[in-house]
Design a protein around this motif. Structure first.
Motif, short mmCIF file in Angstrom:
data_model
loop_
_atom_site.label_atom_id
_atom_site.label_comp_id
_atom_site.label_asym_id
_atom_site.label_seq_id
_atom_site.Cartn_x
_atom_site.Cartn_y
_atom_site.Cartn_z
N TYR A 106 -0.16 3.98 0.81
CA TYR A 106 -0.34 5.01 1.79
C TYR A 106 -0.14 4.97 3.23
O TYR A 106 -0.34 5.87 3.98
CB TYR A 106 -2.07 4.81 2.12
CG TYR A 106 -2.63 4.91 0.36
CD1 TYR A 106 -2.88 6.83 0.32
CD2 TYR A 106 -3.36 4.49 0.01
CE1 TYR A 106 -3.46 7.08 -1.40
CE2 TYR A 106 -3.53 5.29 -1.13
CZ TYR A 106 -3.87 6.28 -1.77
OH TYR A 106 -4.77 6.54 -3.11
N GLU A 107 0.41 3.40 3.26
CA GLU A 107 0.44 3.05 4.96
C GLU A 107 2.18 4.21 5.22
O GLU A 107 1.53 4.60 6.52
CB GLU A 107 1.78 1.58 4.67
CG GLU A 107 2.28 1.34 5.86
CD GLU A 107 3.12 0.04 6.05
OE1 GLU A 107 3.02 -0.45 6.99
OE2 GLU A 107 2.97 -0.32 4.66
N LEU A 133 -5.29 -2.67 3.85
CA LEU A 133 -5.85 -0.56 4.16
C LEU A 133 -7.02 -0.68 3.51
O LEU A 133 -7.09 -0.77 2.41
CB LEU A 133 -5.01 -0.30 4.40
CG LEU A 133 -5.85 1.35 4.00
CD1 LEU A 133 -5.89 1.97 6.16
CD2 LEU A 133 -3.87 2.10 3.22
N TYR A 134 -8.15 -0.14 4.79
CA TYR A 134 -9.46 0.55 3.82
C TYR A 134 -9.57 1.79 3.43
O TYR A 134 -9.12 2.21 4.96
CB TYR A 134 -10.70 0.34 4.45
CG TYR A 134 -10.84 -2.13 3.97
CD1 TYR A 134 -11.73 -2.60 3.18
CD2 TYR A 134 -9.74 -3.13 5.53
CE1 TYR A 134 -11.38 -3.36 3.02
CE2 TYR A 134 -10.15 -3.78 5.05
CZ TYR A 134 -10.50 -4.39 3.40
OH TYR A 134 -10.86 -5.55 3.59
N GLN A 135 -9.92 1.84 3.07
CA GLN A 135 -9.77 3.40 2.19
C GLN A 135 -11.41 3.87 1.99
O GLN A 135 -11.56 3.17 1.79
CB GLN A 135 -8.96 4.40 1.12
CG GLN A 135 -7.68 4.17 1.75
CD GLN A 135 -7.09 5.81 1.20
OE1 GLN A 135 -7.23 6.54 1.42
NE2 GLN A 135 -6.72 4.75 0.25
N ALA A 144 -7.27 0.72 9.09
CA ALA A 144 -5.84 -0.41 8.82
C ALA A 144 -5.82 -1.63 9.68
O ALA A 144 -5.81 -1.81 11.15
CB ALA A 144 -4.50 0.03 8.78
N SER A 190 -9.23 15.77 2.58
CA SER A 190 -8.72 15.12 1.48
C SER A 190 -8.78 15.22 0.09
O SER A 190 -10.07 15.56 -0.19
CB SER A 190 -9.84 13.31 1.84
OG SER A 190 -9.85 12.73 1.07
N CYS A 219 0.38 -1.26 0.01
CA CYS A 219 0.12 -0.37 -0.12
C CYS A 219 0.64 1.21 -0.23
O CYS A 219 1.47 1.40 0.69
CB CYS A 219 -0.82 -0.21 1.25
SG CYS A 219 -2.36 1.17 1.31
N HIS A 260 -13.61 11.10 5.04
CA HIS A 260 -12.35 9.74 4.80
C HIS A 260 -12.40 9.30 5.91
O HIS A 260 -10.86 9.88 6.57
CB HIS A 260 -11.46 10.56 4.10
CG HIS A 260 -10.48 9.67 2.54
ND1 HIS A 260 -8.97 10.41 1.91
CD2 HIS A 260 -10.43 8.87 3.18
CE1 HIS A 260 -8.57 9.32 2.06
NE2 HIS A 260 -9.20 8.09 2.42
N TYR A 261 -12.28 8.14 6.11
CA TYR A 261 -11.61 7.37 6.72
C TYR A 261 -10.79 6.11 6.06
O TYR A 261 -10.58 6.17 4.82
CB TYR A 261 -12.94 6.48 7.13
CG TYR A 261 -13.88 6.79 8.22
CD1 TYR A 261 -13.71 7.94 9.17
CD2 TYR A 261 -15.37 6.75 7.67
CE1 TYR A 261 -14.45 8.03 10.16
CE2 TYR A 261 -15.87 7.65 8.59
CZ TYR A 261 -15.77 8.32 9.19
OH TYR A 261 -16.98 9.01 10.32
N ARG A 262 -9.89 6.03 6.86
CA ARG A 262 -8.40 4.81 7.11
C ARG A 262 -8.59 3.63 8.30
O ARG A 262 -8.09 4.50 9.30
CB ARG A 262 -6.83 5.27 6.93
CG ARG A 262 -6.58 6.12 5.31
CD ARG A 262 -5.36 6.30 5.16
NE ARG A 262 -5.06 7.20 3.79
CZ ARG A 262 -4.46 8.41 3.73
NH1 ARG A 262 -4.31 8.53 4.82
NH2 ARG A 262 -4.75 8.71 2.17
N LEU A 320 -0.22 7.16 7.75
CA LEU A 320 -1.30 6.18 8.94
C LEU A 320 -0.43 6.68 10.33
O LEU A 320 0.69 6.86 10.02
CB LEU A 320 -1.27 5.01 8.54
CG LEU A 320 -1.93 4.20 7.52
CD1 LEU A 320 -1.97 2.55 7.46
CD2 LEU A 320 -3.66 4.63 7.56
#
Length: 132
Positions: free
Chosen positions: A78-79, A115-117, A110, A92, A76, A106-108, A82
């Motif tokens: 985006y890690e 990882l879910y966005q 993990a 966002s 990912c 917008h949620y993240r 986080l």
């Protein structure tokens, strides 16, 4: 303006660590459009618990979702962005790229592997101690 990431404090505090969230089930519902996750939190990696390693069952439901994305955590991009395993992204750029209305968030989220966005209006968290 760039993404501004903020940790989300749950009733267990801030959840942080690769082994913090185990995911057993994901379910997408369409009426109303929701995304439901269930599994276990490792209480040793939650800031407001005094437990050693204990597992707490959870269900988290993201309500009125517009968009979601799932990526394996090891691959990912985006890690690095986080702050914890459950973050909110303010200002966002992802939301702006889809021209999402301001009432959405917008949620993240993990988990151990993914990882879910998620862009939704809100979430609901249900906890139950499992005693593993």
């Amino acid at each position: 303006m760039s993404d501004q990431i903020e940790t989300i404090s749950t009733p267990l505090g801030i959840i942080n660590g690769r082994d913090a969230i185990y995911l057993d089930k994901v379910e997408e519902l369409f009426s109303p459009h929701c995304l439901s996750f269930s599994g276990e939190f490792n209480s040793a990696l939650c800031s407001d618990t005094n437990d050693e390693e204990n597992f707490i069952s959870y269900q988290i439901i993201f309500e009125e979702i517009l968009i979601f994305d799932c990526q394996h955590l090891d691959y990912c991009k985006y890690e690095v962005e986080l702050l914890s395993n459950f973050d909110k992204v303010n200002s966002s750029s992802w939301m702006k790229s889809f021209n999402v209305p301001a009432e959405y968030i917008h949620y993240r989220f993990a988990t151990y592997d993914y990882l879910y966005q998620i862009i939704s209006k809100r979430y609901k968290l249900i906890l139950e101690e499992s005693g593993k």
